[in-house]
Every structure is written in structure tokens, then in C-alpha cells.
Design an enzyme around this catalytic site. Structure first.
Site, PDB file in Angstrom:
ATOM      1  N   ASN A  86      27.201  42.745  45.215  1.00 41.42           N
ATOM      2  CA  ASN A  86      27.032  41.298  45.188  1.00 41.42           C
ATOM      3  C   ASN A  86      27.941  40.662  46.237  1.00 41.42           C
ATOM      4  O   ASN A  86      29.057  41.141  46.482  1.00 41.42           O
ATOM      5  CB  ASN A  86      27.362  40.757  43.799  1.00 41.42           C
ATOM      6  CG  ASN A  86      26.443  41.337  42.740  1.00 41.42           C
ATOM      7  OD1 ASN A  86      25.251  41.533  42.977  1.00 41.42           O
ATOM      8  ND2 ASN A  86      26.998  41.648  41.566  1.00 41.42           N
ATOM      9  N   VAL A  95      34.488  39.564  41.521  1.00 39.58           N
ATOM     10  CA  VAL A  95      35.732  40.176  41.999  1.00 39.58           C
ATOM     11  C   VAL A  95      35.644  40.312  43.512  1.00 39.58           C
ATOM     12  O   VAL A  95      34.754  40.982  44.043  1.00 39.58           O
ATOM     13  CB  VAL A  95      35.965  41.552  41.340  1.00 39.58           C
ATOM     14  CG1 VAL A  95      37.229  42.190  41.895  1.00 39.58           C
ATOM     15  CG2 VAL A  95      36.054  41.421  39.820  1.00 39.58           C
ATOM     16  N   HIS A  99      32.698  46.182  46.390  1.00 41.77           N
ATOM     17  CA  HIS A  99      32.437  47.290  45.465  1.00 41.77           C
ATOM     18  C   HIS A  99      30.949  47.501  45.325  1.00 41.77           C
ATOM     19  O   HIS A  99      30.164  46.553  45.408  1.00 41.77           O
ATOM     20  CB  HIS A  99      33.070  47.026  44.098  1.00 41.77           C
ATOM     21  CG  HIS A  99      32.720  45.708  43.487  1.00 41.77           C
ATOM     22  ND1 HIS A  99      33.308  44.518  43.899  1.00 41.77           N
ATOM     23  CD2 HIS A  99      31.842  45.356  42.522  1.00 41.77           C
ATOM     24  CE1 HIS A  99      32.811  43.517  43.202  1.00 41.77           C
ATOM     25  NE2 HIS A  99      31.903  43.993  42.364  1.00 41.77           N
ATOM     26  N   HIS A 101      28.100  48.716  42.628  1.00 50.88           N
ATOM     27  CA  HIS A 101      27.773  49.044  41.243  1.00 50.88           C
ATOM     28  C   HIS A 101      26.820  50.232  41.278  1.00 50.88           C
ATOM     29  O   HIS A 101      25.775  50.168  41.937  1.00 50.88           O
ATOM     30  CB  HIS A 101      27.049  47.877  40.558  1.00 50.88           C
ATOM     31  CG  HIS A 101      27.864  46.631  40.386  1.00 50.88           C
ATOM     32  ND1 HIS A 101      28.466  46.294  39.197  1.00 50.88           N
ATOM     33  CD2 HIS A 101      28.173  45.629  41.248  1.00 50.88           C
ATOM     34  CE1 HIS A 101      29.099  45.140  39.321  1.00 50.88           C
ATOM     35  NE2 HIS A 101      28.931  44.704  40.569  1.00 50.88           N
TER      36      HIS A 101
HETATM   37  P1  AMP Z   1      30.846  41.529  40.584  1.00 55.46           P
HETATM   38  O1  AMP Z   1      30.325  40.443  39.685  1.00 55.46           O
HETATM   39  O2  AMP Z   1      29.808  42.174  41.430  1.00 55.46           O
HETATM   40  O3  AMP Z   1      32.047  41.045  41.372  1.00 55.46           O
HETATM   41  O4  AMP Z   1      31.322  42.692  39.621  1.00 55.46           O
HETATM   42  C1  AMP Z   1      32.599  42.767  39.095  1.00 55.46           C
HETATM   43  C2  AMP Z   1      32.568  43.763  37.982  1.00 55.46           C
HETATM   44  O5  AMP Z   1      33.888  44.134  37.674  1.00 55.46           O
HETATM   45  C3  AMP Z   1      31.922  43.253  36.692  1.00 55.46           C
HETATM   46  O6  AMP Z   1      30.793  44.057  36.371  1.00 55.46           O
HETATM   47  C4  AMP Z   1      33.042  43.396  35.661  1.00 55.46           C
HETATM   48  O7  AMP Z   1      32.572  43.816  34.398  1.00 55.46           O
HETATM   49  C5  AMP Z   1      33.949  44.435  36.307  1.00 55.46           C
HETATM   50  N1  AMP Z   1      35.348  44.381  35.923  1.00 55.46           N
HETATM   51  C6  AMP Z   1      36.124  43.287  35.797  1.00 55.46           C
HETATM   52  N2  AMP Z   1      37.384  43.649  35.470  1.00 55.46           N
HETATM   53  C7  AMP Z   1      37.396  45.012  35.406  1.00 55.46           C
HETATM   54  C8  AMP Z   1      38.395  45.974  35.105  1.00 55.46           C
HETATM   55  N3  AMP Z   1      39.662  45.632  34.817  1.00 55.46           N
HETATM   56  N4  AMP Z   1      38.041  47.289  35.104  1.00 55.46           N
HETATM   57  C9  AMP Z   1      36.782  47.654  35.376  1.00 55.46           C
HETATM   58  N5  AMP Z   1      35.795  46.783  35.681  1.00 55.46           N
HETATM   59  C10 AMP Z   1      36.098  45.478  35.690  1.00 55.46           C
END
Ligand code: AMP
Ligand code: ZN
Length: 119
Positions: A86, A95, A99, A101
Site C-alpha cells: 500500500n 505504517v 512493506h 503483505h
Molecule cells: P499498511 O496498512 O499497509 O501500512 O499495513 C500495516 C500493517 O502492519 C497492518 O496490517 C497492521 O496490522 C500491521 N502491524 C501494525 N503494527 C504491527 C506490529 N507491531 N507487528 C506486526 N504487524 C503490525
């Protein structure tokens, strides 16, 4: 990078359920899994998103995708899975550290489910 959640996880300053790593990237389970397999593959180098990648980043990107493939194989979903990233708030990114998924372990929807009202 200071105050970056995923940089802190990569450094080991915050806990994660790590399932793999290579010289370029780290893989750990998403804390809120949306599929039986939901792993995040995160380059060690801080980039805000894929939008920051440049023409010189090919080797790094190949290593990130190599780790995604290894995760899919290790998790038993190599026959069918999704890799997605994303970009920006409008693209659903929460975040701000690039990354992938890696989603699998169940039948995933057609691309329309990502772009339509149910996505
Ligand atoms: P995005 O919305 O693409 O930025 O995805 C961020 C992802 O990070 C989401 O699917 C969250 O569930 C995941 N996430 C947030 N905090 C953590 C964490 N501490 N450990 C593992 N995954 C996380
Ligand atoms: Zn970071």
C-alpha cells in the site's frame, strides 16, 4: 529511522513473530492477520513506501521478493497467494516503512474485491 515502528522491530527493540530474514529484508507475522497466512516482508533500509524506490534499487527489490517467495513456500501457500504493498493514506498505508503483505492460506478474491465497494 527514529520513531519508525518497523525500524524498531527490525532492530529488535520491539517484539515480533519473525518467520524469516535475509541480508536485505525481515519477515514477521502481521499482528492483525487478514488471512491464515499474513506475513509482512520489510526491507531493512527505511523507505517510506514503494513510491520512493529508484532505478538503482533492483537488487534490493529482488531480495525482498525472494524472501516473500521463501515465506510463501515455508507457510505452505506457494500454490496461491497475494503480494501487495500500500502507498500513502489514500492507498491504505498505515505504517510508513515500505512493506509487502504476503497473504495466503485461503482462497483470495479477484482483483475486483480490492477495488470495489467490498475492498
Ligand atoms: P499498511 O496498512 O499497509 O501500512 O499495513 C500495516 C500493517 O502492519 C497492518 O496490517 C497492521 O496490522 C500491521 N502491524 C501494525 N503494527 C504491527 C506490529 N507491531 N507487528 C506486526 N504487524 C503490525
Ligand atoms: Zn522504518
Amino acid at each position: 529511522m527514529a520513531d519508525c515502528l518497523f525500524c524498531s522491530i527490525i532492530a529488535g527493540d520491539l517484539p515480533s513473530d519473525r518467520v524469516g530474514e535475509n541480508e536485505v529484508a525481515v519477515a514477521f507475522r502481521d499482528i492483525n492477520p487478514r488471512a491464515p497466512v499474513h506475513v509482512l516482508v520489510v526491507p531493512r533500509r527505511h523507505l517510506t513506501s514503494a513510491h520512493e524506490l529508484s532505478d538503482d534499487d533492483g537488487d534490493e527489490l529482488a531480495a525482498v521478493f525472494s524472501l516473500a517467495r521463501q515465506v510463501a513456500e515455508a507457510e505452505g501457500t506457494a500454490d496461491g497467494y497475494r503480494v501487495t504493498t500500500n502507498i500513502g493514506r489514500g492507498g491504505g498505508q498505515m505504517v510508513d516503512h515500505l512493506h509487502l503483505h504476503v497473504l495466503g492460506g485461503r482462497q483470495l478474491g479477484h482483483i475486483d474485491s480490492l477495488t470495489g465497494d467490498d475492498g
